[in-house]
Design an enzyme around this catalytic site. Sequence first.
Site, mmCIF file in Angstrom:
data_model
loop_
_atom_site.group_PDB
_atom_site.id
_atom_site.type_symbol
_atom_site.label_atom_id
_atom_site.label_comp_id
_atom_site.label_asym_id
_atom_site.label_seq_id
_atom_site.Cartn_x
_atom_site.Cartn_y
_atom_site.Cartn_z
ATOM 1 N NE ARG A 50 -13.096 7.128 11.696
ATOM 2 C CZ ARG A 50 -12.673 6.737 10.314
ATOM 3 N NH1 ARG A 50 -11.337 7.221 10.137
ATOM 4 N NH2 ARG A 50 -13.402 6.190 9.493
ATOM 5 C CB VAL A 135 9.199 9.184 -4.456
ATOM 6 C CG1 VAL A 135 10.206 8.173 -4.890
ATOM 7 C CG2 VAL A 135 8.221 9.467 -5.695
ATOM 8 N N GLY A 137 10.422 8.515 1.032
ATOM 9 C CA GLY A 137 10.721 8.992 2.494
ATOM 10 C C GLY A 137 11.425 10.087 2.560
ATOM 11 N N GLY A 190 5.825 -3.469 11.685
ATOM 12 C CA GLY A 190 5.189 -1.981 11.351
ATOM 13 C C GLY A 190 5.558 -1.655 9.950
ATOM 14 C CE LYS A 208 6.636 4.923 -2.716
ATOM 15 N NZ LYS A 208 7.360 4.238 -1.453
#
Length: 440
Positions: A50, A135, A137, A190, A208
Amino acid sequence: MKPERGPLRVALLGCGVVGSEVVRLLREQADDLAARVGTPLELAGIAVRRPERVRAGVDPALVTTDAQGLVTRDDVDIVIEVIGGIEPARTLMLEAMKSGKSVVTANKALLAEDGATLFAAAREYGADLYYEASVAGAIPLLRPLRESLVGDHVHRVLGIVNGTTNYILDQMDSAGAGFNEALEEAQSLGYAEADPTADVEGFDAAAKAAILAQLAFHTPVTAADVHREGITEVSAADVAGATGMDCVVKLLAICERVPSEDGRNGRGVSVRVYPAMIPRTHPLASVREAYNAVFVEAESAGSLMFYGAGAGGAPTASAVLGDLVAVARNVVGGTPGPVEVTYAKLPVLPMGETVTRYYIHLDVTDEAGVLAAVAAEFARHEVSIQAVRQVGLGEEAQLVVVTHRAPDAALSAVVEGLRGLDSVREVASVMRVEGEETPR
């Protein structure tokens, strides 16, 4: 003297939270990245579904909806995939490698479901496949397993690999929040998606764990092989029970090599994800809010701990950029990166064979012989009791039992047997206990 080569051209698949951060870092750190790689890195295009949703700061001229055309373009050297999911990500990554491009991905779900196909394609076409961001971050965890510890013998990987569930459980422990209240707060900050199923039911952590186990033990492991339990059934009573034993509840990913009789090669691996009590003295107990932490226990290196931000756009993009630099250096130097090896091919053992401990909280009748009947049920399944205490009297009578280590199948059989005793009104709480310290 080698002739200078031109810029390396990078195709980006996906431009959401992580992808937009990748674009920003490529732009803001262009000079530093060029110095580290030895040549500039340029964005060749950004494929999205999009275009109208692409965030500010992204050059519209780079945006396309033709992902297939982008990954097969002759002027593209490296492909970054951050769209997630199984398809079309798998097809696009395979097409990229078939076209001679190396790939950087953050796609834990695909790697856990069908990593073998991707690794085989990387070997066949001589492409690099890097996936540090899949895995934990920003935490540099996979590359140490993949490269730094490749000469060692890893015994166990244990950790907190999902920030959403860690935040929820931390709020239940530290603030006395209920599960739903803590989840709503995580969503408002968040940390949790509108549909949190993948996190709270343990799917994210299981994917993970599969990746970690495959790297640590050089054996094929998929998400379907992982025993998975989420945190939706963790109650305030469970958290209070943990507090009473000076423990805390965490959602743990545990990957273990189960030793064979010779104590070396291993008869299999155990890979599981579930909420468990750990002593507050354990280093993982102090991992707060949405942070991640992972222990790796190896024969020669000993115990290593990796800690940091486990999710979010900027931390994940940091891991993506680290992989991008590594892959780009390989391209410039004409040397391939490491190839995944699953030579061990150890079986993944069923949960029933996993050795663990249980915390069991019983509502019982306050009469003579109750403890003897309960103890007899444990003895019938050859499960040893480590500690037992009675709480309350009369209608408030309760027993709290903590077992020694035993096969999970035997422990589960004990729980079912206890439910059938006339003297047990209810099995109020059952939770596994991890960590070597003896609970109080």
